[in-house]
Design an enzyme around this catalytic site. Structure first.
Site, PDB file in Angstrom:
ATOM      1  N   ASP A 117       2.519   5.600  -7.002  1.00 17.41           N
ATOM      2  CA  ASP A 117       3.755   5.565  -6.223  1.00 17.41           C
ATOM      3  C   ASP A 117       5.004   5.532  -7.092  1.00 17.41           C
ATOM      4  O   ASP A 117       6.064   6.002  -6.673  1.00 17.41           O
ATOM      5  CB  ASP A 117       3.750   4.375  -5.258  1.00 17.41           C
ATOM      6  CG  ASP A 117       2.847   4.639  -4.076  1.00 17.41           C
ATOM      7  OD1 ASP A 117       2.505   5.813  -3.873  1.00 17.41           O
ATOM      8  OD2 ASP A 117       2.478   3.691  -3.378  1.00 17.41           O
TER       9      ASP A 117
ATOM     10  N   HIS B  97      -2.230  -2.313  -9.860  1.00 18.30           N
ATOM     11  CA  HIS B  97      -3.222  -1.674  -8.997  1.00 18.30           C
ATOM     12  C   HIS B  97      -4.495  -2.495  -9.012  1.00 18.30           C
ATOM     13  O   HIS B  97      -4.838  -3.077 -10.036  1.00 18.30           O
ATOM     14  CB  HIS B  97      -3.521  -0.240  -9.472  1.00 18.30           C
ATOM     15  CG  HIS B  97      -4.184   0.578  -8.415  1.00 18.30           C
ATOM     16  ND1 HIS B  97      -5.542   0.568  -8.229  1.00 18.30           N
ATOM     17  CD2 HIS B  97      -3.657   1.396  -7.472  1.00 18.30           C
ATOM     18  CE1 HIS B  97      -5.827   1.365  -7.217  1.00 18.30           C
ATOM     19  NE2 HIS B  97      -4.712   1.872  -6.729  1.00 18.30           N
TER      20      HIS B  97
ATOM     21  N   HIS C  47       0.877  -1.186   0.000  1.00 18.85           N
ATOM     22  CA  HIS C  47       0.000   0.000   0.000  1.00 18.85           C
ATOM     23  C   HIS C  47       0.907   1.227   0.000  1.00 18.85           C
ATOM     24  O   HIS C  47       1.650   1.454  -0.943  1.00 18.85           O
ATOM     25  CB  HIS C  47      -0.932  -0.113   1.218  1.00 18.85           C
ATOM     26  CG  HIS C  47      -2.056   0.865   1.279  1.00 18.85           C
ATOM     27  ND1 HIS C  47      -2.339   1.753   0.279  1.00 18.85           N
ATOM     28  CD2 HIS C  47      -2.993   1.108   2.252  1.00 18.85           C
ATOM     29  CE1 HIS C  47      -3.400   2.484   0.615  1.00 18.85           C
ATOM     30  NE2 HIS C  47      -3.808   2.112   1.817  1.00 18.85           N
TER      31      HIS C  47
END
Ligand code: COA
Length: 356
Positions: free
Chosen positions: A299, A251, A212
Site C-alpha cells: 500500500d 505486514h 487492511h
C-alpha cells in the site's frame, strides 16, 4: 468440555487454520499464485489471464481466455435498479456504496461459479458509478473486452492503453493473498453455506478497514505534502515518537521485504523516474527500516503509484476490491468444496457468579 481446547496467539498470528491451493508466500519471501511467482506472472500475463488462473487453477489457452473475457464483459453491466440505488445513496465513500449495492444484488440461476463471477464482473462498473454519481459526473459505459483497459477507462474516463498497462500491474499484485483478513472473513461466511453475495460482502466490509485495504487512502494524504526528504522523515519520526502507526509499513507475513511493494516500486521508477517524490518515498522507506525494522508494504508504494497512474484517491481501495474479488471467488469455491464450519472458541474473562 467434550472437545480439546487449544490456545493460539492473538490475531491468529502464525497459526495455520486450513489448507489452500490458491496462493502462498514461498521460502524466498515471494508471493505465489497457483505455483507461479506473482511478479513473474505480472511481467508476462494480463489481468484477465491471471484472474482466470486464480479462479480455475490453470493459465487459459487463447480460446479459453477470449471466452472468459467475453463472459466477464457480458456480466459486467449493472441493472438500472442498482444505478438508482447508487443515486439514492450518493455515498461519498465508494467502497461503502459497493458494499450496499453488493448486498442488494440478486443473482439467480447458474451454478456457484456463475453466481460468483456475476458479482466479480460487476465490481468495476459499481465502483465507477458510485464514484461518478456522487461527484455529479456522467456515467461511463464500456464494451472494451480487455479487462484492465476497461477498468482504467471506467476509473478515469480515459482510454489510455499505456496507463492501463501500468494499472494492470498493481491490480495483479492486489489479486490474491491467501488468508488475509478479508479473505478469511469471506471463508468464515462461506463456511456457514451462505450465498456468494453475502460472503463477498463480508470480505468487502473487512477490506475497508485502515489496517487492511483502507490504509492506502491515508498514505497518499501524507506522502503528497512533503517538499523534501527531511520533511518526510520528520513527519514519520513524530508519528513514531507518539507511538502512532505509519500507514504503509509493516505486514503480518512480510517482515523484511514485501515483494509486491518492491515490484511496484520498480514499475514506479519506469513510470516517473527518480523524481523528488520518489526520493522522498525511498528515504521514508529507509528510515522506517533503520528505526523500526518495518518494511514498506504494497500500500505504501501502491498509493503513490495509483496517483501517478492517474487514479483519484477515493478509488484506491475500491480498485483493490476490483482485483481481490477474483481471489475471493476462488476461496469461496475452495471453502465450499471441502467445507467445515469455522467456529473457534474464546476464553471467558468476564465477571462470574453474579446474582440476579
Ligand atoms: N507503524 C509503526 N509501528 C508499527 C507499524 C506501523 N505501520 N506496524 C507495526 N508496528 C509496530 C507495532 O506497534 C509493534 O510494536 P510493539 O512490538 O512495540 O508493540 C510491532 O511493530 C509489531 O507489529 P504488530 O502489530 O505485531 O504487527 P502485525 O503483524 O500484528 O500487524 C499490520 C500488521 C499491517 C496490521 C501493522 O503493521 C499495521 O497496522 N500497519 C499499518 C497499516 C497498513 O499499512 N496496512 C496495510 C497492510 S498491507
Amino acid at each position: 468440555m467434550s472437545i480439546s481446547e487449544i490456545e493460539v496467539p492473538r490475531g491468529l498470528s502464525g497459526v495455520i487454520v486450513d489448507t489452500t491451493a490458491i496462493a502462498t508466500t514461498d521460502q524466498t519471501g515471494n508471493l505465489v499464485y497457483r505455483g507461479y511467482r506473482a511478479v513473474d506472472l505480472a511481467a508476462k500475463y494480463s489481468f484477465g489471464q491471471i484472474a482466470y488462473l486464480i479462479v480455475y487453477g490453470e493459465l487459459p489457452s487463447r480460446s479459453q481466455y477470449s471466452e472468459f473475457e467475453q463472459k466477464i464483459l457480458s456480466l459486467s453491466h449493472i441493472d438500472e435498479k442498482y444505478v438508482k440505488l447508487i443515486q439514492l445513496l450518493k455515498e461519498s465513500n465508494v467502497l461503502a456504496s459497493m458494499r450496499t449495492v453488493t448486498s442488494a444484488i440478486h443473482v439467480e440461476g447458474g451454478d456457484r461459479m456463475e453466481q460468483l463471477l456475476n458479482i466479480a464482473a460487476k465490481f468495476p462498473e459499481i465502483a465507477s458509478d458510485s464514484y461518478r454519481i456522487y461527484r455529479n459526473l456522467e456515467r461511463i459505459h464500456s464494451e472494451e473486452a480487455d479487462m484492465s483497459r476497461r477498468i482504467y477507462l471506467l476509473s478515469t474516463g480515459k482510454d489510455d492503453p499505456e496507463r492501463a498497462k501500468f494499472l494492470e500491474k498493481i491490480l495483479i499484485m492486489y489479486m490474491e493473498h491467501e488468508f488475509n483478513a478479508s479473505t478469511f472473513a469471506l471463508r468464515v461466511a462461506a463456511s456457514t453455506e451462505t450465498d456468494p453475495a453475502s460472503a463477498i460482502n463480508a470480505a468487502l466490509s473487512t477490506l475497508k478497514g485502515p489496517l487492511h485495504g483502507g490504509a492506502n487512502s491515508e498514505i497518499l494524504s501524507y506522502l503528497l505534502k512533503f517538499k523534501n526528504e527531511e520533511e518526510g522523515i520528520d513527519f514519520v519520526r513524530k508519528k513514531l515518537e507518539n507511538k502512532q502507526l505509519v500507514m504503509g509499513f509493516g505486514h503480518r507475513i512480510y517482515k523484511t521485504k514485501d515483494p509486491r511493494a518492491q515490484f511496484i516500486k520498480e514499475e514506479l521508477r519506469k513510470l516517473i523516474g527518480e523524481t523528488k517524490r520518489f526520493q522522498i518515498a525511498d528515504a521514508i522507506e529507509n528510515y522506517m527500516w533503520e528505526q523500526k525494522n518495518l518494511p514498506a508494504n504494497l500500500d505504501f508504494y501502491g498509493a503513490f503509484y495509483l496517483n501517478e497512474v492517474g487514479i483519484d484517491e477515493p478509488l484506491y481501495t475500491p480498485l483493490f476490491a476490483v482485483a481481490r474479488v477474483f481471489g475471493w471467488v476462488a476461496h469461496y469455491l475452495e471453502q465450499s468444496a471441502n467445507n467445515k464450519l469455522i467456529r473457534p472458541l474464546s476464553k471467558y474473562v468476564g465477571k462470574t457468579d453474579r446474582k440476579v
